[in-house]
Design a protein around this motif. Structure first.
Motif, PDB file in Angstrom:
ATOM      1  N   MET A 233       0.423  -0.728  -0.054  1.00 10.39           N
ATOM      2  CA  MET A 233       0.396  -0.312  -0.285  1.00 10.39           C
ATOM      3  C   MET A 233       1.066   1.362   0.025  1.00 10.39           C
ATOM      4  SD  MET A 233      -2.687   1.445   2.976  1.00 10.39           S
ATOM      5  CE  MET A 233      -1.293   2.137   3.946  1.00 10.39           C
ATOM      6  N   LEU A 234       1.728   1.525   0.500  1.00  5.14           N
ATOM      7  CA  LEU A 234       3.046   2.570   0.533  1.00  5.14           C
ATOM      8  C   LEU A 234       3.216   2.642  -0.004  1.00  5.14           C
ATOM      9  CD1 LEU A 234       4.793   2.060   4.206  1.00  5.14           C
ATOM     10  CD2 LEU A 234       2.030   3.038   3.720  1.00  5.14           C
ATOM     11  N   CYS A 235       3.804   1.427  -1.409  1.00  5.96           N
ATOM     12  CA  CYS A 235       4.531   2.221  -2.730  1.00  5.96           C
ATOM     13  C   CYS A 235       3.704   2.084  -3.592  1.00  5.96           C
ATOM     14  CB  CYS A 235       5.088   0.338  -3.293  1.00  5.96           C
ATOM     15  SG  CYS A 235       5.921  -0.879  -1.640  1.00  5.96           S
ATOM     16  N   LEU A 236       2.259   1.489  -3.227  1.00 13.76           N
ATOM     17  CA  LEU A 236       1.179   2.510  -4.355  1.00 13.76           C
ATOM     18  C   LEU A 236       1.154   3.805  -4.023  1.00 13.76           C
ATOM     19  CD1 LEU A 236      -1.227   1.671  -6.537  1.00 13.76           C
ATOM     20  CD2 LEU A 236      -2.490   1.269  -4.817  1.00 13.76           C
ATOM     21  N   ILE A 237       0.707   4.164  -2.846  1.00 18.97           N
ATOM     22  CA  ILE A 237       0.301   5.726  -2.288  1.00 18.97           C
ATOM     23  C   ILE A 237       1.679   6.018  -2.797  1.00 18.97           C
ATOM     24  CG2 ILE A 237      -0.018   7.413  -0.383  1.00 18.97           C
ATOM     25  CD1 ILE A 237      -1.882   5.072   0.943  1.00 18.97           C
ATOM     26  N   GLY A 238       3.175   6.525  -2.286  1.00 22.56           N
ATOM     27  CA  GLY A 238       3.747   7.093  -2.766  1.00 22.56           C
ATOM     28  C   GLY A 238       4.395   7.296  -4.215  1.00 22.56           C
ATOM     29  N   GLN A 239       3.430   5.999  -4.948  1.00 30.67           N
ATOM     30  CA  GLN A 239       4.485   5.606  -5.834  1.00 30.67           C
ATOM     31  C   GLN A 239       4.442   8.112  -7.069  1.00 30.67           C
ATOM     32  OE1 GLN A 239       2.076   6.149  -9.684  1.00 30.67           O
ATOM     33  NE2 GLN A 239       3.426   5.778 -10.927  1.00 30.67           N
ATOM     34  N   PRO A 240       3.635   8.261  -6.846  1.00 30.89           N
ATOM     35  CA  PRO A 240       3.536   9.945  -7.083  1.00 30.89           C
ATOM     36  C   PRO A 240       4.655  10.740  -7.477  1.00 30.89           C
ATOM     37  CG  PRO A 240       1.116   9.589  -6.857  1.00 30.89           C
ATOM     38  CD  PRO A 240       1.818   7.895  -5.967  1.00 30.89           C
ATOM     39  N   LEU A 241       5.420  10.321  -6.071  1.00 33.16           N
ATOM     40  CA  LEU A 241       6.597  10.476  -5.094  1.00 33.16           C
ATOM     41  C   LEU A 241       7.724  10.118  -6.154  1.00 33.16           C
ATOM     42  CD1 LEU A 241       6.070  10.468  -1.619  1.00 33.16           C
ATOM     43  CD2 LEU A 241       5.798  12.871  -3.090  1.00 33.16           C
ATOM     44  N   PHE A 242       8.081   9.466  -6.883  1.00 35.92           N
ATOM     45  CA  PHE A 242       8.968   8.948  -7.736  1.00 35.92           C
ATOM     46  C   PHE A 242       8.672  10.531  -8.656  1.00 35.92           C
ATOM     47  CE2 PHE A 242       8.003   4.156  -6.348  1.00 35.92           C
ATOM     48  CZ  PHE A 242       8.810   4.109  -5.399  1.00 35.92           C
ATOM     49  N   GLY A 243       8.114  10.512  -8.977  1.00 37.08           N
ATOM     50  CA  GLY A 243       7.810  12.391  -9.905  1.00 37.08           C
ATOM     51  C   GLY A 243       8.299  13.719  -9.899  1.00 37.08           C
ATOM     52  N   LEU A 244       8.557  12.873  -8.400  1.00 41.79           N
ATOM     53  CA  LEU A 244       9.238  14.343  -7.838  1.00 41.79           C
ATOM     54  C   LEU A 244      10.132  15.116  -8.035  1.00 41.79           C
ATOM     55  CD1 LEU A 244       8.435  15.990  -5.099  1.00 41.79           C
ATOM     56  CD2 LEU A 244      10.703  14.941  -4.314  1.00 41.79           C
ATOM     57  N   PRO A 245      11.205  14.941  -8.548  1.00 42.74           N
ATOM     58  CA  PRO A 245      12.105  15.423  -9.483  1.00 42.74           C
ATOM     59  C   PRO A 245      11.621  15.903 -10.285  1.00 42.74           C
ATOM     60  CG  PRO A 245      13.632  13.713  -9.362  1.00 42.74           C
ATOM     61  CD  PRO A 245      11.626  12.978  -8.742  1.00 42.74           C
ATOM     62  N   ASP A 246      10.998  15.396 -11.179  1.00 40.94           N
ATOM     63  CA  ASP A 246      10.120  16.392 -12.669  1.00 40.94           C
ATOM     64  C   ASP A 246       9.197  17.506 -12.091  1.00 40.94           C
ATOM     65  OD1 ASP A 246       9.629  16.644 -14.936  1.00 40.94           O
ATOM     66  OD2 ASP A 246       7.728  15.270 -14.756  1.00 40.94           O
ATOM     67  N   ILE A 247       8.118  17.240 -10.992  1.00 49.84           N
ATOM     68  CA  ILE A 247       7.447  17.860 -10.179  1.00 49.84           C
ATOM     69  C   ILE A 247       7.989  19.644  -9.529  1.00 49.84           C
ATOM     70  CG2 ILE A 247       6.146  18.438  -8.150  1.00 49.84           C
ATOM     71  CD1 ILE A 247       5.012  15.797  -8.680  1.00 49.84           C
ATOM     72  N   ILE A 248       9.177  19.511  -9.589  1.00 49.11           N
ATOM     73  CA  ILE A 248      10.294  20.705  -8.724  1.00 49.11           C
ATOM     74  C   ILE A 248      11.027  20.858  -9.777  1.00 49.11           C
ATOM     75  CG2 ILE A 248      12.457  20.874  -7.305  1.00 49.11           C
ATOM     76  CD1 ILE A 248      12.324  18.743  -5.902  1.00 49.11           C
ATOM     77  N   ARG A 249      11.140  20.279 -11.354  1.00 55.92           N
ATOM     78  CA  ARG A 249      11.640  21.238 -12.504  1.00 55.92           C
ATOM     79  C   ARG A 249      10.868  21.106 -12.622  1.00 55.92           C
ATOM     80  NH1 ARG A 249      11.301  19.815 -17.769  1.00 55.92           N
ATOM     81  NH2 ARG A 249      10.336  17.596 -17.194  1.00 55.92           N
ATOM     82  N   ARG A 250       9.571  20.731 -13.143  1.00 56.82           N
ATOM     83  CA  ARG A 250       8.270  21.876 -14.213  1.00 56.82           C
ATOM     84  C   ARG A 250       7.864  22.973 -13.063  1.00 56.82           C
ATOM     85  NH1 ARG A 250       4.340  19.433 -14.854  1.00 56.82           N
ATOM     86  NH2 ARG A 250       5.060  17.462 -13.298  1.00 56.82           N
ATOM     87  N   LYS A 251       8.537  22.848 -11.718  1.00 56.33           N
ATOM     88  CA  LYS A 251       7.420  23.350 -10.214  1.00 56.33           C
ATOM     89  C   LYS A 251       5.895  23.820 -10.933  1.00 56.33           C
ATOM     90  CE  LYS A 251      11.373  27.166 -10.115  1.00 56.33           C
ATOM     91  NZ  LYS A 251      11.788  26.204  -8.897  1.00 56.33           N
ATOM     92  N   SER A 252       5.160  22.444 -10.940  1.00 52.62           N
ATOM     93  CA  SER A 252       3.706  22.558 -10.963  1.00 52.62           C
ATOM     94  C   SER A 252       3.795  20.851 -10.633  1.00 52.62           C
ATOM     95  CB  SER A 252       3.420  21.789 -13.032  1.00 52.62           C
ATOM     96  OG  SER A 252       2.403  21.687 -13.083  1.00 52.62           O
ATOM     97  N   THR A 253       2.101  21.065 -10.039  1.00 58.90           N
ATOM     98  CA  THR A 253       1.846  19.266  -9.765  1.00 58.90           C
ATOM     99  C   THR A 253       0.717  19.152 -11.017  1.00 58.90           C
ATOM    100  OG1 THR A 253       0.227  20.572  -8.781  1.00 58.90           O
ATOM    101  CG2 THR A 253       2.042  20.123  -7.291  1.00 58.90           C
TER     102      THR A 253
END
Length: 224
Positions: free
Chosen positions: A141-161
């Motif tokens: 469950m933690l892997c599934l819920i935390g899956q969007p956080l794998f895109g954190l570098p891209d979120i920071i780069r684009r400064k967009s959620t």
């Protein structure tokens, strides 16, 4: 926790019912993601794992509810499984031909993995299967819920959620809090840990919406 559990025992049925209703309601938050996909006309930029993985995880939670003999968890996950299957089918319909291979690989892997865990539950010692099975689905469950956080570098780069399912994350946080309370009443450490960790991960993702907008910033036009 045992003292709190004893004090809240008279409210067990009400809290379990409320948590079940909230869970079913939370399942419908996927409609917002489906609507975004519908408006875009394609699943490009969206991950199938929240839906595909959600089907597998719901099956495992259903099995855990059966092992615990808890009707509130069993009923909520039966409804949740039906809704997850509808979402997954919708995702497939909007997946372009070139992306369907990846989609079916995720479905196949999820189905195989889910069947493996269910098989383990059948052969494990009945005296320990509830706790060990609970530990396994907690990690999943933690892997599934935390899956969007794998895109954190891209979120920071684009400064967009953009692409993060805000409605699903927010409703998941509320549902996690309700099941956390129910876990305390049951005095079940795995239910408590599952939802405590889930609420923490969801809180991190909600914080990203405070920091970054949901749409990428438009590039500023240079003056001639």
């Amino acid at each position: 926790m045992e003292a709190i559990s004893q004090a809240l025992q008279p409210y067990k049925e009400q809290v379990g019912f409320a948590a079940g209703v909230l869970t079913v309601g939370q399942m419908f938050s996927g409609c917002f993601v489906c609507n975004d996909i519908r408006k875009k006309g394609t699943t490009d930029g969206f991950s199938a794992m929240p839906f595909v993985g959600g089907c597998g995880l719901t099956v495992l939670f259903l099995q855990h509810g059966i092992l615990m003999g808890d009707s509130a968890m069993t009923n909520a996950n039966l409804v949740g499984l039906a809704i997850s299957i509808v979402y997954t089918t919708f995702f497939l319909l909007y997946t372009p031909p070139e992306g369907r291979g990846s989609f079916w690989r995720q479905v196949g892997f999820t189905a195989l993995f889910t069947l493996t865990i269910l098989g383990y539950a059948k052969i494990e010692n009945p005296a320990v299967v509830e706790d060990r099975f609970g530990m396994i689905i907690t990690v999943l469950m933690l892997c599934l819920i935390g899956q969007p956080l794998f895109g954190l570098p891209d979120i920071i780069r684009r400064k967009s959620t953009e692409g993060l399912p805000f409605a699903m994350i927010l409703s998941g946080t509320i549902v996690g809090l309700s099941w956390l309370l129910y876990g305390v009443i049951l005095n079940n450490v795995f239910v408590v840990l599952q939802n405590l960790a889930a609420v923490s991960l969801s809180g991190i993702q909600l914080a990203l919406f405070v920091i970054y907008p949901s749409k990428p910033a438009q590039p500023s036009k240079k003056r001639d």
